[in-house]
Every structure is written in C-alpha cells, then in structure tokens.
Design an enzyme around this catalytic site. Sequence first.
Site, PDB file in Angstrom:
ATOM      1  CG  ASP A 207      42.129  44.535  38.151  1.00 21.50           C
ATOM      2  OD1 ASP A 207      41.495  44.728  39.205  1.00 21.50           O
ATOM      3  OD2 ASP A 207      41.977  43.520  37.439  1.00 21.50           O
TER       4      ASP A 207
ATOM      5  CD  GLU B 291      42.078  41.191  45.074  1.00 24.17           C
ATOM      6  OE1 GLU B 291      42.316  39.980  44.912  1.00 24.17           O
ATOM      7  OE2 GLU B 291      41.100  41.768  44.555  1.00 24.17           O
TER       8      GLU B 291
END
Length: 324
Positions: free
Chosen positions: A19, A199
């Site tokens: 991420d 997401e």
Amino acid sequence: MTKLTEIQYNNPIVYQRADPWIYKHTDGYYYFTGSVPGYQKIEVRRARTLNDLERGEKAFVWHAHPVGPLSSLIWAPEIHFIHGKWYIYFAAAQYDYPKDGIFQHRMYVLECADKDPLTGKWVEKGQVKTVQESFSLDATVFELNDKLYYVWAQKEPAIPGNSNLYLSEMENPWTLKGKQLLLTIPEYEWEKKGFLVNEGPAVLIRNGKVFITYSASATDENYCMGMLWADINSDLLDGYSWSKSSKPVFCSAPENQQYGPGHNSFTVSEDGNYDVLIYHARPYTEIEGDPLNNPDRHARAQVFTWDEKGFPVFGKPIKNHATF
C-alpha cells in the site's frame, strides 16, 4: 528533458511495504509511507530521489494503542500536506485477528503542525465518521476548485461484497460534510476474484479530468487496478459525472514475475517531467497462509505515458531492477 528510456528506478524501491504512498513536497523530498509488516505502527521515510527511499531517513511516527479501537491491524497510511499542516490517514481495528474477524476497521487521522513530519509531534484527530458505521479503510484526499474531497472504501451491509468506493466533500481534513456518493461497486469478474473488492483509491488530475484508480479482487495474484474518471468542471458528487473502465488498467505480468499489482499512488519524476506510478506487487504466487500476513508485497515505481485522448497508459508491471 530526460528521455523516457533513460529513467530507470530500482525496483523494488522499498522492500516489504504494501500500500505504498508517496508525496513529493515543496522542499524537494519524496515522503513515503506504507503498511508495515505486523501492522502495529506507522513509518514515514524521505529521500531526494525515489531510488534513495530504501536507505533514506525514516522514523516511526505513531504506534498502535495497547487496547481499544486503535490497537490492531494498522493498514494503508497516507501522508498529505493540507493547508500548511501534515496529515496521515489510516485504518485501524480493535479486534484480535483472526479470532474476531478481520473486517472491523474504521478510518482515522493524525495531524502534525511542525515543519518536519519525521521529528514533529503527531496528534490524533479521531475517526472520520461516515453515514454508516461499518468496515471502512483506504482513505485518500484531494483538492480541486478550492474544495477538499475524501475518497474511501467501505462495506455497505445492503450491497453484496466486501467494499465499495465512496466520495464526499470535507469540512476540514478530519470531518466529512454533505452528500456521500457511492462511486463504484465490484461488478465485473476481474473485480470479484476471491473477494468482491473496490479499495485503495488514488487520484490523478490531468488533461481536464479527474482520474481515480482503485484496486480490485483478493490481495493475491488476482489483485489489479481499475479506473474511474470525470470532467474537471463537472459536479463530482453527481454519480452521472463519472465513467468506469470495463477492463482493468494494470494487472499481473507473469512474464515479468510480478503479481497482484495495486493499491497505488502517483508522483512525478525527479526532474518533474514525467508521471510515475507507485504500487506494490509480489514476485511470486506461492503464498503460504493468509496473503495479508505475507510481507513480500514490495513498493515499486515506473513511469507511465498518456494516449491521444489524454488518458493514462500504465502498461504492465516491469521486471525487477534492483542495484542496491
């Protein structure tokens, strides 16, 4: 101007950081953060070049609480500079995974008023409250036309699946206001492999458009990126302003030994002439145990181009090119 073929980044640029989020500040530094294995703290790094981030300055600026809603599974931090202050957006849970289930996260904000975010004081501004009190994560922010917007992923009980994307205007960097728009739900097969997931949104404003990339499916080799876009002068809180690609825009490249690319961010090259895609990927598919507990999602960087219609062309994940 630097030639595109001359830009070669060490890949991975940072090891074992899923991420990945990079923000290039006016001081010339790239500021980097990402999910730290173990998911109990937030790290910020900085360097003058993307290649120097692996060995650059770094500091753990916040640690999970011993108990309570900020005690577990600290995921996907992002660092932003808004109205003269630093902010970190992240998700956290209070349950013991896997005993009490993993999908219990909420979204939180840290603020630092000091010049140096590595040594400055970070203050907890609390949870970002949405209309529904449910699993939520992966928030990002962007400014456009003197408005601050918030984009995030959330589970809506009435909609089948794990998470959808939502958009709202902000009253301040930790408070939403007004309408909260449902942007996209997992609807295509490539968004529903393993889990039904939208997401990890990231925003890129270019060529008269607002682009939002996002990640879909499970976090294994099926993880990939989709894209939404709207006209820069449209009402962003009107669902009809947005279009969605029916195909993924970035996905695994077995020929280059890169799998599950996604949860990206955007930055620019050191000379400022090129846009750079920042993302994570794994170099293999044989994952032992839970993919979320596997630390080998590495942060990567590669330059991308634009087509004649002004849309980004990301290509495919390139091979490793590490020179450390």
